[in-house]
Design a protein around this motif. Structure first.
Motif, PDB file in Angstrom:
ATOM      1  N   TYR A  11       4.095 123.288 149.620  1.00 17.12           N
ATOM      2  CA  TYR A  11       4.041 122.829 148.493  1.00 17.12           C
ATOM      3  C   TYR A  11       4.508 121.559 147.895  1.00 17.12           C
ATOM      4  O   TYR A  11       5.701 121.127 148.658  1.00 17.12           O
ATOM      5  CB  TYR A  11       4.151 123.961 147.262  1.00 17.12           C
ATOM      6  N   ASP A  12       3.741 120.752 147.251  1.00 15.10           N
ATOM      7  CA  ASP A  12       4.618 119.298 146.731  1.00 15.10           C
ATOM      8  C   ASP A  12       5.132 119.816 145.308  1.00 15.10           C
ATOM      9  O   ASP A  12       4.212 119.809 144.373  1.00 15.10           O
ATOM     10  CB  ASP A  12       3.473 118.435 146.795  1.00 15.10           C
ATOM     11  N   PRO A  13       6.292 119.751 145.159  1.00 22.05           N
ATOM     12  CA  PRO A  13       6.941 119.977 143.664  1.00 22.05           C
ATOM     13  C   PRO A  13       6.499 118.921 142.748  1.00 22.05           C
ATOM     14  O   PRO A  13       6.484 119.077 141.583  1.00 22.05           O
ATOM     15  CB  PRO A  13       8.219 120.106 143.943  1.00 22.05           C
ATOM     16  N   ARG A  33       7.318 118.960 137.436  1.00 22.29           N
ATOM     17  CA  ARG A  33       7.525 120.587 137.334  1.00 22.29           C
ATOM     18  C   ARG A  33       8.963 120.883 137.623  1.00 22.29           C
ATOM     19  O   ARG A  33       9.468 121.481 136.751  1.00 22.29           O
ATOM     20  CB  ARG A  33       6.631 121.169 138.215  1.00 22.29           C
ATOM     21  N   PRO A  34       9.768 120.079 138.397  1.00 25.36           N
ATOM     22  CA  PRO A  34      11.041 120.508 138.737  1.00 25.36           C
ATOM     23  C   PRO A  34      12.022 120.125 137.507  1.00 25.36           C
ATOM     24  O   PRO A  34      12.652 120.714 137.168  1.00 25.36           O
ATOM     25  CB  PRO A  34      11.696 119.805 139.872  1.00 25.36           C
ATOM     26  N   GLU A  39      21.277 126.148 145.825  1.00 21.38           N
ATOM     27  CA  GLU A  39      19.859 126.629 145.826  1.00 21.38           C
ATOM     28  C   GLU A  39      18.914 125.417 145.368  1.00 21.38           C
ATOM     29  O   GLU A  39      17.838 125.578 145.838  1.00 21.38           O
ATOM     30  CB  GLU A  39      19.706 127.844 144.655  1.00 21.38           C
ATOM     31  N   PRO A  58      12.963 120.867 147.837  1.00 21.55           N
ATOM     32  CA  PRO A  58      12.395 119.696 148.157  1.00 21.55           C
ATOM     33  C   PRO A  58      12.176 118.772 147.103  1.00 21.55           C
ATOM     34  O   PRO A  58      11.734 117.574 147.051  1.00 21.55           O
ATOM     35  CB  PRO A  58      10.968 119.833 148.735  1.00 21.55           C
ATOM     36  N   ASN A  61      14.668 134.016 137.471  1.00 23.36           N
ATOM     37  CA  ASN A  61      15.339 133.366 138.833  1.00 23.36           C
ATOM     38  C   ASN A  61      14.144 132.919 139.740  1.00 23.36           C
ATOM     39  O   ASN A  61      14.283 131.838 140.359  1.00 23.36           O
ATOM     40  CB  ASN A  61      16.365 134.022 139.322  1.00 23.36           C
ATOM     41  N   LEU A  71      11.705 130.263 138.312  1.00 22.21           N
ATOM     42  CA  LEU A  71      12.258 128.808 138.286  1.00 22.21           C
ATOM     43  C   LEU A  71      12.276 128.411 139.787  1.00 22.21           C
ATOM     44  O   LEU A  71      12.037 127.129 139.901  1.00 22.21           O
ATOM     45  CB  LEU A  71      14.014 128.934 137.969  1.00 22.21           C
ATOM     46  N   HIS A  72      12.778 129.077 140.683  1.00 19.00           N
ATOM     47  CA  HIS A  72      12.659 128.795 142.067  1.00 19.00           C
ATOM     48  C   HIS A  72      10.985 128.226 142.578  1.00 19.00           C
ATOM     49  O   HIS A  72      11.130 127.348 143.108  1.00 19.00           O
ATOM     50  CB  HIS A  72      12.869 129.724 142.838  1.00 19.00           C
ATOM     51  N   ALA A  73      10.160 129.013 141.928  1.00 13.82           N
ATOM     52  CA  ALA A  73       8.860 128.349 142.083  1.00 13.82           C
ATOM     53  C   ALA A  73       8.399 127.091 141.625  1.00 13.82           C
ATOM     54  O   ALA A  73       7.869 126.359 142.509  1.00 13.82           O
ATOM     55  CB  ALA A  73       7.706 129.655 141.740  1.00 13.82           C
ATOM     56  N   ARG A  74       8.970 127.097 140.598  1.00 15.02           N
ATOM     57  CA  ARG A  74       8.613 125.823 139.758  1.00 15.02           C
ATOM     58  C   ARG A  74       9.509 124.643 140.602  1.00 15.02           C
ATOM     59  O   ARG A  74       8.889 123.726 140.780  1.00 15.02           O
ATOM     60  CB  ARG A  74       8.881 125.700 138.212  1.00 15.02           C
ATOM     61  N   ILE A  75      10.591 124.773 140.898  1.00 18.03           N
ATOM     62  CA  ILE A  75      11.299 123.879 141.349  1.00 18.03           C
ATOM     63  C   ILE A  75      10.768 123.536 143.022  1.00 18.03           C
ATOM     64  O   ILE A  75      10.874 122.426 143.223  1.00 18.03           O
ATOM     65  CB  ILE A  75      12.805 124.167 141.565  1.00 18.03           C
ATOM     66  N   HIS A  76      10.218 124.180 143.615  1.00 19.70           N
ATOM     67  CA  HIS A  76       9.381 124.106 144.887  1.00 19.70           C
ATOM     68  C   HIS A  76       8.230 123.929 144.703  1.00 19.70           C
ATOM     69  O   HIS A  76       7.331 123.711 145.902  1.00 19.70           O
ATOM     70  CB  HIS A  76       9.721 125.532 145.744  1.00 19.70           C
ATOM     71  N   GLY A  77       7.396 123.818 143.328  1.00 19.04           N
ATOM     72  CA  GLY A  77       6.142 123.455 143.283  1.00 19.04           C
ATOM     73  C   GLY A  77       4.946 124.215 143.697  1.00 19.04           C
ATOM     74  O   GLY A  77       3.891 124.197 143.850  1.00 19.04           O
ATOM     75  N   VAL A  78       5.426 125.894 143.664  1.00 20.09           N
ATOM     76  CA  VAL A  78       4.526 126.744 143.964  1.00 20.09           C
ATOM     77  C   VAL A  78       3.674 126.923 142.572  1.00 20.09           C
ATOM     78  O   VAL A  78       4.212 126.972 141.512  1.00 20.09           O
ATOM     79  CB  VAL A  78       5.083 128.178 144.208  1.00 20.09           C
ATOM     80  N   PRO A  79       2.366 126.787 142.424  1.00 18.59           N
ATOM     81  CA  PRO A  79       1.422 126.998 141.270  1.00 18.59           C
ATOM     82  C   PRO A  79       1.639 128.334 140.565  1.00 18.59           C
ATOM     83  O   PRO A  79       2.033 129.240 141.457  1.00 18.59           O
ATOM     84  CB  PRO A  79      -0.003 126.626 142.114  1.00 18.59           C
ATOM     85  N   SER A  80       1.933 128.286 139.307  1.00 20.75           N
ATOM     86  CA  SER A  80       2.104 129.253 138.766  1.00 20.75           C
ATOM     87  C   SER A  80       1.543 130.720 138.841  1.00 20.75           C
ATOM     88  O   SER A  80       1.979 131.642 138.824  1.00 20.75           O
ATOM     89  CB  SER A  80       2.559 129.248 137.040  1.00 20.75           C
TER      90      SER A  80
END
Lengths: 289, 331
Positions: free
Chosen positions: A29-31, A35-36, A128, A133, B101, B104-113
């Motif tokens: 995935y591309d963050p 989004r971050p 963490e 990325p 948690n 948040l991890h998903a959003r920081i890594h760009g995983v679509p919600s």
């Protein structure tokens, strides 16, 4: 998760493989930036919701100043009569103090943001975040924006309380006061975070913050005008974001100010931008060793 | 670097120096996709520092490594997009709930919600925490936090998962729980790189492992390959005082015998399970009364002893501890 085995030969280092990989979308995935940033901002708001003691603390501290410092000096200055009024630009002391107290509560709240960074390192959450990325500037800016929003909320509550004591400055003045305070909070969150990134322990952080924050509070013009100060102290005031925020909001609310308001706005923006730039640069170092 | 494409991890002479101390002194190995690969070694051997370099948080002072085909030095962001990490110490926001948690991890890594939410629940279920999803993590036990972190590390569907001492500080029950999760990952074809100083853990979980000591790999192979380096099983036979001499003669036929005193004889030989009944019946025929028998198979600890002259469990307060503290502070 089962697609791992079948696609593994496609996950390669060669340039030719990369576009195919993207098309397959096998968990790469591309963050992006937004989004971050939004996630980190949201996190700070969530944390605030779960830690009510911080709200209480952030309101009590300036309230103690307002009551025990403000009311006390106000009574004393009333004895001096007209002379005191001249010193405070024709304002009652409590009126003079009110915008400063609001800016101060937001400003000190912002510094607390740094403490969060210390705890994040202590409890490992920093790692963490660092191993993700996501662009480092997005992570730290999101955090600072979130913390300064929390500080702004504290400022809002404070401004309401102060209005009860010193009189309501009108809706426009009220909002402008908060905008100035928010800029100061951005600056103090950045400074607090910068200090936290350089410090190892919460104790060290508290020491340095007090060493820096206290003089900043006192030469901000929140408690007394900076005009009569010796020139070297006055020079320090001009790199103090809180000075600009206090002067600006006092000017906007009561029309009493020391520096031209445009200069206040520019000075505040410049100091805030500089602190943000510094903290982003510090946080963006790629390696932790 | 053609081999970099075929392997999940390729390390080529990785080194890291912290001032005077060289924590990692030229480490090279390859991990295939789908493999569970272990780094076994005592505290301070350089395990965490190696992980730190592979996950792009520590800058190598020498050598090179590729993770999922990307250089950890030149393409750290590409590496980070493809890995999951479970650090040695917890790295969660304790004030927030498990599901917060996760998301948040998903959003920081760009995983679509829409994917993130579904997968977060699936993973929490996999590690048996779905019922505790709305509890703040400060209410979790150490084992629960560790399982949560493993689940979180999988949210991005990573190619390679790194786990630094995944069961350190956990009670036996919680350790088993973590082992089950790692076996499940193996079943799903996830590549796992784990470090441990527990030999039983390495033995049970790893397809292949490297034994690391003082910053160097001193042996590498499957657990059984490594154990075969040790001569054989060790048999212990205790007899009545009067029978010691006769039993000694009897045992000498199978290998070298040592008298450990108090009627206890120790024999190193191959295939103890087959040998033991034979010895007992021989002894009965000779009229020697056996009081106690047992045997041990070679463990990775024996391998370590053979290679270094020290036991894995020995943890002296020497300079290696300083190295460990440095690595832990950084990671």
């Amino acid at each position: 998760m089962g697609e791992k085995g079948s696609t593994q030969t496609l996950i390669g280092g060669s340039e030719a493989d990369k576009p195919r990989l993207k098309a397959l979308g096998v968990g790469v995935y591309d963050p992006g930036f937004a989004r971050p940033l939004a996630a980190m901002m949201h996190r700070q708001l969530l944390r605030f919701r779960y830690a009510r003691s911080r709200l209480v603390n952030a309101i009590l501290f300036p309230l103690v100043w307002l009551i025990f410092f403000g009311l006390g000096w106000s009574a004393a200055f009333n004895m001096a009569g007209g002379l005191a009024r001249r010193l405070f630009g024709g304002l009652e002391y409590l009126e003079f103090l009110a915008p400063g107290i609001v800016a101060m509560s937001v400003f000190t709240g912002g510094f607390g943001s740094g403490l969060g960074v210390i705890w994040d390192r202590e409890f490992g959450y920093l790692k963490e975040v660092l191993v993700s990325p996501a662009p480092r500037p997005a992570l730290i800016l999101g955090r600072i924006l979130g913390d300064s929003l929390v500080a702004l909320f504290q400022g809002f509550v404070m401004a309401l309380l102060v209005s009860l004591v010193a009189g309501f400055p009108g809706p426009v003045g009220f909002v402008l006061e908060l905008i100035a305070a928010y800029m100061a909070a951005l600056a103090s969150s950045s400074l607090g975070t910068l200090i936290a990134l350089k410090m190892r322990s919460p104790e060290g952080f508290h020491m340095v913050v007090n060493l820096i924050m206290m003089p900043m509070l006192f030469i901000s013009g929140a408690f007394y005008p900076v005009t009569p100060l010796p020139s070297w102290l006055k020079a320090l005031a001009y790199i103090n974001p809180l000075y600009y925020a206090v002067d600006l909001s006092r000017g906007l609310v009561y029309g009493v100010h020391n520096t031209p308001l445009l200069l206040d706005a520019i000075g505040l923006a410049a100091v805030t931008a500089a602190s943000l730039a510094l903290v982003v640069k510090e946080f963006s170092r790629i390696y932790i060793a | 670097m053609s081999s970099a494409n075929e392997y999940a991890i390729v390390a080529l002479g990785l080194r890291k120096r912290f001032g005077e101390l060289e924590a990692v002194r030229g480490v090279s190995f390859k991990v295939r996709y789908g493999e569970v690969y272990g780094f076994l070694g005592p505290n301070g051997a350089g395990k965490s520092t190696t992980v730190g370099m592979l996950i792009t948080l520590i800058k190598p002072t020498g050598g090179e490594a590729f993770v999922a085909g990307y250089s950890v030095v030149r393409e750290p962001v590409e590496v980070r997009r493809r890995i999951g990490v479970v650090f040695q110490d917890p790295t969660v926001d304790r004030d927030l709930t498990a599901i917060h948690n996760m998301l948040l991890h998903a959003r920081i890594h760009g995983v679509p919600s829409r994917i993130a939410e579904e997968r977060a629940w699936e993973l929490l279920e996999m590690v048996g925490l779905e019922e505790h999803a709305y509890r703040p993590l400060r209410d979790y036990s150490g084992g629960m936090i560790r399982r949560f972190e493993i689940a979180r590390s999988l949210l991005t569907n990573p190619r390679v998962v790194f786990m630094d001492e995944p069961t350190i500080g956990l009670d036996p029950h919680a350790r088993t729980g973590v082992w089950d999760v790692i076996r499940e990952l193996k079943r799903r074809g996830v590549t796992v790189f784990l470090t441990t100083h527990y030999m039983d853990e390495a033995d049970k979980l790893c397809d292949r492992l490297a034994i690391i000591d003082h910053g160097r790999i001193i042996a590498e192979g499957t657990p059984s390959q490594l154990k075969s380096k040790v001569a054989g099983d060790t048999l212990y036979v205790r007899v009545e005082d009067g029978g010691v001499a006769r039993l000694k003669r009897l045992l000498a036929r199978y290998g070298e015998v040592k008298d450990a005193g108090n009627g206890l004889l120790v024999l190193v030989a191959n295939d103890a399970p087959r040998l033991l009944p034979e010895i007992i019946s021989e002894a009965q025929r000779e009229g020697v009364r056996i009081l106690e028998t047992r045997y041990t198979r070679p463990s990775l600890d024996d391998v370590f002893l053979l290679l270094t002259g020290r036991r894995l469990r020995d943890e002296g307060g020497d300079w290696r501890f300083w190295g460990r503290r440095v690595a832990r502070r950084l990671l």
